[in-house]
Design a protein around this motif. Structure first.
Motif, PDB file in Angstrom:
ATOM      1  N   GLU A  77      -1.430  19.783  28.333  1.00 52.59           N
ATOM      2  CA  GLU A  77      -0.754  20.032  29.613  1.00 52.59           C
ATOM      3  C   GLU A  77       0.256  18.929  29.919  1.00 52.59           C
ATOM      4  O   GLU A  77       1.379  19.194  30.350  1.00 52.59           O
ATOM      5  CB  GLU A  77      -1.782  20.184  30.753  1.00 52.59           C
ATOM      6  N   VAL A  78      -0.154  17.676  29.665  1.00 49.85           N
ATOM      7  CA  VAL A  78       0.739  16.542  29.943  1.00 49.85           C
ATOM      8  C   VAL A  78       1.957  16.613  29.016  1.00 49.85           C
ATOM      9  O   VAL A  78       3.107  16.483  29.452  1.00 49.85           O
ATOM     10  CB  VAL A  78      -0.014  15.196  29.753  1.00 49.85           C
ATOM     11  N   LYS A  79       1.725  16.844  27.741  1.00 47.11           N
ATOM     12  CA  LYS A  79       2.842  16.878  26.781  1.00 47.11           C
ATOM     13  C   LYS A  79       3.798  18.036  27.111  1.00 47.11           C
ATOM     14  O   LYS A  79       5.011  17.886  27.024  1.00 47.11           O
ATOM     15  CB  LYS A  79       2.327  17.061  25.341  1.00 47.11           C
ATOM     16  N   LYS A  80       3.234  19.177  27.484  1.00 46.80           N
ATOM     17  CA  LYS A  80       4.092  20.344  27.783  1.00 46.80           C
ATOM     18  C   LYS A  80       4.975  20.063  28.987  1.00 46.80           C
ATOM     19  O   LYS A  80       6.159  20.389  28.984  1.00 46.80           O
ATOM     20  CB  LYS A  80       3.228  21.576  28.055  1.00 46.80           C
ATOM     21  N   GLN A  81       4.392  19.433  30.000  1.00 49.67           N
ATOM     22  CA  GLN A  81       5.159  19.111  31.209  1.00 49.67           C
ATOM     23  C   GLN A  81       6.302  18.155  30.834  1.00 49.67           C
ATOM     24  O   GLN A  81       7.447  18.328  31.275  1.00 49.67           O
ATOM     25  CB  GLN A  81       4.189  18.461  32.198  1.00 49.67           C
ATOM     26  N   VAL A  82       6.007  17.176  29.984  1.00 51.06           N
ATOM     27  CA  VAL A  82       7.030  16.203  29.579  1.00 51.06           C
ATOM     28  C   VAL A  82       8.099  16.885  28.715  1.00 51.06           C
ATOM     29  O   VAL A  82       9.300  16.673  28.905  1.00 51.06           O
ATOM     30  CB  VAL A  82       6.367  15.015  28.848  1.00 51.06           C
ATOM     31  N   PHE A  83       7.698  17.736  27.767  1.00 47.25           N
ATOM     32  CA  PHE A  83       8.682  18.395  26.907  1.00 47.25           C
ATOM     33  C   PHE A  83       9.582  19.344  27.700  1.00 47.25           C
ATOM     34  O   PHE A  83      10.761  19.484  27.390  1.00 47.25           O
ATOM     35  CB  PHE A  83       7.995  19.119  25.735  1.00 47.25           C
ATOM     36  N   LYS A  84       9.004  19.978  28.717  1.00 58.69           N
ATOM     37  CA  LYS A  84       9.817  20.856  29.557  1.00 58.69           C
ATOM     38  C   LYS A  84      10.914  20.035  30.233  1.00 58.69           C
ATOM     39  O   LYS A  84      12.088  20.426  30.255  1.00 58.69           O
ATOM     40  CB  LYS A  84       8.920  21.521  30.617  1.00 58.69           C
ATOM     41  N   ALA A  85      10.536  18.870  30.762  1.00 57.88           N
ATOM     42  CA  ALA A  85      11.518  18.002  31.434  1.00 57.88           C
ATOM     43  C   ALA A  85      12.525  17.451  30.414  1.00 57.88           C
ATOM     44  O   ALA A  85      13.735  17.414  30.682  1.00 57.88           O
ATOM     45  CB  ALA A  85      10.787  16.863  32.143  1.00 57.88           C
ATOM     46  N   LEU A  86      12.046  17.062  29.245  1.00 56.17           N
ATOM     47  CA  LEU A  86      12.960  16.521  28.223  1.00 56.17           C
ATOM     48  C   LEU A  86      13.971  17.577  27.801  1.00 56.17           C
ATOM     49  O   LEU A  86      15.166  17.316  27.639  1.00 56.17           O
ATOM     50  CB  LEU A  86      12.164  16.044  26.991  1.00 56.17           C
ATOM     51  N   ASP A  87      13.488  18.812  27.637  1.00 57.95           N
ATOM     52  CA  ASP A  87      14.346  19.916  27.214  1.00 57.95           C
ATOM     53  C   ASP A  87      15.438  20.171  28.255  1.00 57.95           C
ATOM     54  O   ASP A  87      16.589  20.448  27.926  1.00 57.95           O
ATOM     55  CB  ASP A  87      13.465  21.164  27.038  1.00 57.95           C
ATOM     56  N   ALA A  88      15.054  20.007  29.525  1.00 56.98           N
ATOM     57  CA  ALA A  88      16.004  20.288  30.604  1.00 56.98           C
ATOM     58  C   ALA A  88      17.047  19.181  30.761  1.00 56.98           C
ATOM     59  O   ALA A  88      18.158  19.445  31.210  1.00 56.98           O
ATOM     60  CB  ALA A  88      15.245  20.465  31.923  1.00 56.98           C
ATOM     61  N   HIS A  89      16.693  17.963  30.389  1.00 58.26           N
ATOM     62  CA  HIS A  89      17.566  16.824  30.706  1.00 58.26           C
ATOM     63  C   HIS A  89      18.238  16.193  29.499  1.00 58.26           C
ATOM     64  O   HIS A  89      18.816  15.108  29.614  1.00 58.26           O
ATOM     65  CB  HIS A  89      16.773  15.760  31.483  1.00 58.26           C
ATOM     66  N   THR A  90      18.133  16.838  28.326  1.00 57.51           N
ATOM     67  CA  THR A  90      18.819  16.290  27.144  1.00 57.51           C
ATOM     68  C   THR A  90      19.706  17.366  26.535  1.00 57.51           C
ATOM     69  O   THR A  90      19.424  18.563  26.648  1.00 57.51           O
ATOM     70  CB  THR A  90      17.801  15.843  26.059  1.00 57.51           C
ATOM     71  N   ALA A  91      20.770  16.920  25.837  1.00 54.93           N
ATOM     72  CA  ALA A  91      21.617  17.871  25.105  1.00 54.93           C
ATOM     73  C   ALA A  91      20.785  18.485  23.979  1.00 54.93           C
ATOM     74  O   ALA A  91      19.831  17.863  23.493  1.00 54.93           O
ATOM     75  CB  ALA A  91      22.819  17.122  24.527  1.00 54.93           C
ATOM     76  N   ALA A  92      21.168  19.690  23.557  1.00 58.04           N
ATOM     77  CA  ALA A  92      20.343  20.449  22.607  1.00 58.04           C
ATOM     78  C   ALA A  92      20.258  19.801  21.222  1.00 58.04           C
ATOM     79  O   ALA A  92      19.394  20.159  20.416  1.00 58.04           O
ATOM     80  CB  ALA A  92      20.892  21.865  22.480  1.00 58.04           C
ATOM     81  N   ASN A  93      21.146  18.822  20.941  1.00 58.27           N
ATOM     82  CA  ASN A  93      21.081  18.176  19.614  1.00 58.27           C
ATOM     83  C   ASN A  93      20.249  16.890  19.618  1.00 58.27           C
ATOM     84  O   ASN A  93      20.116  16.228  18.596  1.00 58.27           O
ATOM     85  CB  ASN A  93      22.496  17.880  19.095  1.00 58.27           C
ATOM     86  N   VAL A  94      19.677  16.542  20.767  1.00 61.89           N
ATOM     87  CA  VAL A  94      18.817  15.338  20.831  1.00 61.89           C
ATOM     88  C   VAL A  94      17.440  15.718  20.275  1.00 61.89           C
ATOM     89  O   VAL A  94      16.839  16.698  20.718  1.00 61.89           O
ATOM     90  CB  VAL A  94      18.689  14.835  22.283  1.00 61.89           C
TER      91      VAL A  94
END
Ligand SMILES: NC(=O)c1ccc[n+]([C@@H]2O[C@H](COP(=O)([O-])OP(=O)(O)OC[C@H]3O[C@@H](n4cnc5c(N)ncnc54)[C@H](O)[C@@H]3O)[C@@H](O)[C@H]2O)c1
Length: 311
Positions: free
Chosen positions: A96-113
Motif C-alpha cells: 500500500e505504501v509503495k503504491k501510494q508513492v509510485f502513484k505520486a512519482l508517476d504523476a510528478h515525473t516526466a515519462a522517461n524518468v
C-alpha cells in the motif's frame, strides 16, 4: 542515460546508504521522507557514511566536501523529483505504501524518468498497476549496505520495458555495481530467497539445540561464507567434484545430500521460541560489544574484502 540527479524517496537504512553511494560517485541527490525528522536523520547518516568512506580511503580527502554538498533534503516529494533522471524509491516494504508513492512519482515525473524500487521482495507487477507509465518502473534491489555491497538485483514487473532494465544494468555497471537480471519476477528475488533458505536452517539448528547462535554464525562466516564471497554455490560445487566437476559431484554426493535435505526444516512460520532463543544467543555472541561496534566491524572488514575482490 546520463544521470546527474537522483531522488531518494524514503531515507531510512537503505535510502540514506544509497544517498551516500550516489553522492560519492559524483551524482546530486535529493532526499525526501514522509517524516521530516527521519529525513534529516537520513541526511546525517549519509554524511557520516561519506566520512566513513573517506576514513577507509574510498573517497579522497579533497573530494569529501563536494560529495557532502551533493546531498540535499527536500520538503516534499514533488520538490525531490524536480529535474531528476532517476528515482530510487526506498520506503517501507509494504504494497500500500509503495503504491501510494509510485502513484505520486508517476504523476510528478516526466515519462522517461526511471522509477526504481529498492524492495527486498515485493513484485513490481503489483506496484506498477497504479501508474500510467509502467514501462519505466522496475525493482533495483540493493544488498545492505548499498554504499558497500556491489549486488543490485534488477527485476521487471509484467509491464516493465526491457529497455528500462538494460538501461539500469548499464548504469549500475558504470558505477562499479554488480547487477543481476531476473528473467521473471518471484517474491524475494534471488539473493533473499537464498539467504532466507539458509537462515531457516540456521534458526532451526539453534531452536533444536544442535548448536549455539555463535557457532552457527561462525560455521557460515568462517567456512562457506568465505568461498561464497569469491564464487557462487554452483561453481564451488563444480570445483568440489574435482576433475569430474559437477557431473561427478552430483553422482558422488547426491545420495548423501538427499538424506540431509530430508532432515532439514521446511516450516514457513518461525517457531514461537525463535525470538527469545536468538536474542539470548546474540547477546552471548556480542559480549560487551554494542550494535554500533558490530556495524563498524562489519563495514571495516567488508571494505578490506571488497578492496581485494573488486579493485
Ligand atoms: N534494511 C535492509 O536490509 C534492506 C536491504 C535491501 C533493501 N531494503 C528495502 O529498502 C526499502 C526500505 O527499507 P529500510 O530498511 O530502509 O526501511 P526503514 O524503515 O529504515 O526506512 C523506510 C523509510 O520510508 C519512509 N516512508 C514511509 N512511507 C513513506 C512515504 N509515503 N513517503 C516517503 N517516505 C516514506 C519512512 O518514514 C522511513 O524513514 C524496503 O523496500 C526494503 O525492503 C531493505
Amino acid at each position: 542515460m546520463k544521470v546527474e540527479s537522483i531522488a531518494i524517496i524514503g531515507t531510512g537504512v537503505i535510502g540514506s546508504s544509497w544517498a551516500a553511494f550516489y553522492a560519492a560517485k559524483g551524482i546530486d541527490v535529493k532526499m525526501f521522507d514522509v517524516d521530516a525528522d527521519l529525513c534529516h536523520k537520513g541526511h546525517r547518516q549519509a554524511v557520516d557514511t561519506i566520512r566513513l568512506l573517506e576514513a577507509q580511503g574510498i573517497i579522497a580527502g579533497d573530494k569529501v566536501e563536494d560529495c557532502i554538498s551533493r546531498i540535499e533534503t527536500a520538503a516534499g516529494l514533488e520538490q525531490a523529483v524536480e529535474n531528476v533522471q532517476l528515482v530510487q524509491e526506498s520506503v517501507t516494504e509494504n504494497y500500500e505504501v509503495k503504491k501510494q508513492v509510485f502513484k505520486a512519482l508517476d504523476a510528478h515525473t516526466a515519462a522517461n524518468v526511471i522509477l526504481a524500487s529498492s524492495s527486498s521482495g515485493l513484485l513490481m507487477t503489483e506496484i506498477q498497476q497504479v501508474t500510467h507509465h509502467p514501462g519505466r518502473c522496475l525493482i533495483a534491489h540493493p544488498f545492505n549496505p548499498p554504499h558497500l555491497i556491489p549486488l543490485v538485483e534488477l527485476v521487471p514487473g509484467d509491464g516493465t520495458d526491457e529497455q528500462a532494465i538494460a538501461t539500469m544494468k548499464r548504469f549500475y555497471e558504470a558505477l562499479g555495481k554488480v547487477p543481476v537480471v531476473l528473467k521473471k519476477p518471484v517474491p524475494g528475488h534471488i539473493a533473499n530467497r537464498l539467504a532466507m533458505a539458509l537462515w531457516r536452517e540456521a534458526v532451526d539448528l539453534v531452536v533444536q539445540g544442535i548448536a549455539s547462535v555463535e557457532d552457527v554464525d561462525k560455521a557460515v562466516s568462517a567456512g562457506p561464507g568465505l568461498r561464497w564471497a569469491v564464487m557462487g554455490p554452483h561453481m564451488i560445487y563444480n570445483l568440489g567434484g574435482g576433475e569430474g566437476g559437477m557431473d561427478h559431484f552430483i553422482d558422488h554426493f547426491g545420495p548423501a545430500v538427499k538424506t540431509w535435505w530430508e532432515s532439514m526444516a521446511t516450516w514457513t512460520t518461525l517457531p514461537p521460541e525463535t525470538k527469545a532463543v536468538l536474542v539470548d544467543g546474540l547477546k552471548a555472541e556480542m559480549g560487551d560489544r554494542s550494535l554500533s561496534d558490530m556495524n563498524r566491524l562489519r563495514d571495516e572488514k567488508l571494505i578490506k574484502m571488497l578492496k581485494i575482490l573488486y579493485e
